[in-house]
Design an enzyme around this catalytic site. Structure first.
Site, PDB file in Angstrom:
ATOM      1  N   GLU A   1       0.867  -1.182   0.000  1.00 24.40           N
ATOM      2  CA  GLU A   1       0.000   0.000   0.000  1.00 24.40           C
ATOM      3  C   GLU A   1       0.906   1.236   0.000  1.00 24.40           C
ATOM      4  OE1 GLU A   1      -3.533   1.611   3.011  1.00 24.40           O
ATOM      5  OE2 GLU A   1      -1.852   0.457   3.811  1.00 24.40           O
TER       6      GLU A   1
ATOM      7  N   LYS B   1      -9.749   0.752  -1.625  1.00 28.82           N
ATOM      8  CA  LYS B   1      -9.831   0.202  -0.267  1.00 28.82           C
ATOM      9  C   LYS B   1     -11.209   0.436   0.341  1.00 28.82           C
ATOM     10  CE  LYS B   1      -7.259   0.572   4.126  1.00 28.82           C
ATOM     11  NZ  LYS B   1      -6.206   1.379   4.791  1.00 28.82           N
TER      12      LYS B   1
ATOM     13  N   CYS C   1      -4.471  -3.555   3.528  1.00 26.72           N
ATOM     14  CA  CYS C   1      -4.142  -3.200   4.909  1.00 26.72           C
ATOM     15  C   CYS C   1      -5.273  -3.478   5.900  1.00 26.72           C
ATOM     16  CB  CYS C   1      -3.694  -1.742   4.958  1.00 26.72           C
ATOM     17  SG  CYS C   1      -2.770  -1.300   6.457  1.00 26.72           S
TER      18      CYS C   1
END
Length: 291
Positions: free
Chosen positions: A40, A107, A143
């Protein structure tokens, strides 16, 4: 599938980071990698304003990633930032294919935790994304997504054999252990390989102490039975690993958590006379217990 984990340490300069991506990709491709996974925020590290560096997926930075992927004849996955319609940015993973095409995953779960509020500057995505590499299906998470099991099981139900998780993990008490446990748990939940690639621990003391989630290293690959295939230290490392994708079907027969899962409303009782949703025929279950 031969996968490379590129555990790098991004700077605040996208041009420098693109050059790092190129070098790492070329190294991985020379060792036979089909898929190269970067962290990321590969485009630009956290802890600096993101809106000035954000670009669309057809912008120069993503095009640069595509050029690298096409030149090396591999698929490249890397974290970047794209503009959002509401003035924020999106925390995006670009997937650059060797044929020059690319796609993006935004995300879904934003890191409003441990004193950090990602949603102030980042807009959440809403769509799951998969792509193909050499006949295998690969899902994408980012993440903080790793704390949400349903995302991974849904990707598995979409056919994912592997889930890649570009990450820039926040440091702090207990965070390394959580990272290790979550990476393994999501592989077991979804009976997929989980390739979780973090930013290396920054060597710049000012960056490391900024309070932003700038990475702790310890990238790892976990197989569908929860066995560790590879674990990195905290420092920069690019390496290549072979994934035995036959383990996915083996796990889905023997472990069978996807087939046995029951979907219940909160507070509902389990009716033990009703077969689990998506359960395999009895003979398949018997083979799973007695391989």
């Amino acid at each position: 599938m031969r996968v490379a984990m590129a555990q790098i340490s991004s700077t605040d300069d996208p041009a420098v980071n693109l050059a790092t991506l190129r070098t790492a990709t070329e190294e991985a491709a020379s060792r036979g990698a089909e898929l190269v996974v970067f962290p990321e925020a590969t485009m630009c590290r956290f802890g600096v304003p993101l809106k000035p560096v954000a670009e669309d997926l057809d912008g120069p930075w993503a095009r640069g990633v595509s050029e690298v992927a096409a030149s090396a004849e591999v698929t490249v996955v890397a974290g970047m930032f794209t503009p959002s319609d509401d003035g924020r940015v999106r925390n995006t993973v670009v997937i650059a294919h060797p044929d020059g095409t690319r796609q993006g995953y935004h995300k879904i779960h934003l890191y409003d935790a441990f004193g950090f509020t990602e949603s102030k500057n980042v807009a959440a995505g809403s769509e799951l994304v998969t792509f193909e590499v050499g006949g295998a299906t690969v899902g994408v998470a980012t993440c903080y997504d790793i704390r949400f099991p349903a995302l991974f099981t849904n990707l598995a139900r979409m056919g994912a054999d592997v889930v890649v998780v570009p990450t820039s993990w926040g440091a702090g008490p207990g965070k390394l252990r959580q990272w290790e446990l979550l990476s393994a748990a999501r592989a077991l939940d979804s009976t997929t390989f989980v390739v979780a690639v973090d930013q290396a621990l920054p060597t710049d003391d000012e960056v490391a102490s900024s309070g932003a989630p700038t990475g702790i290293g310890h990238s790892q690959i976990t197989d569908p039975f929860g066995t560790l295939v590879a674990v990195y230290p905290e420092s920069i490392r690019v390496d290549v690993h072979d994934l035995d994708l036959e383990l996915v079907e083996k796990a889905r027969t023997q472990l069978a958590v996807l087939a046995n899962e029951r979907h219940l409303p909160a507070g509902a009782a389990v009716d033990t006379d009703v077969p689990p949703t998506g359960a395999r025929p009895r003979e398949s279950e018997d083979r799973g217990r007695n391989p």
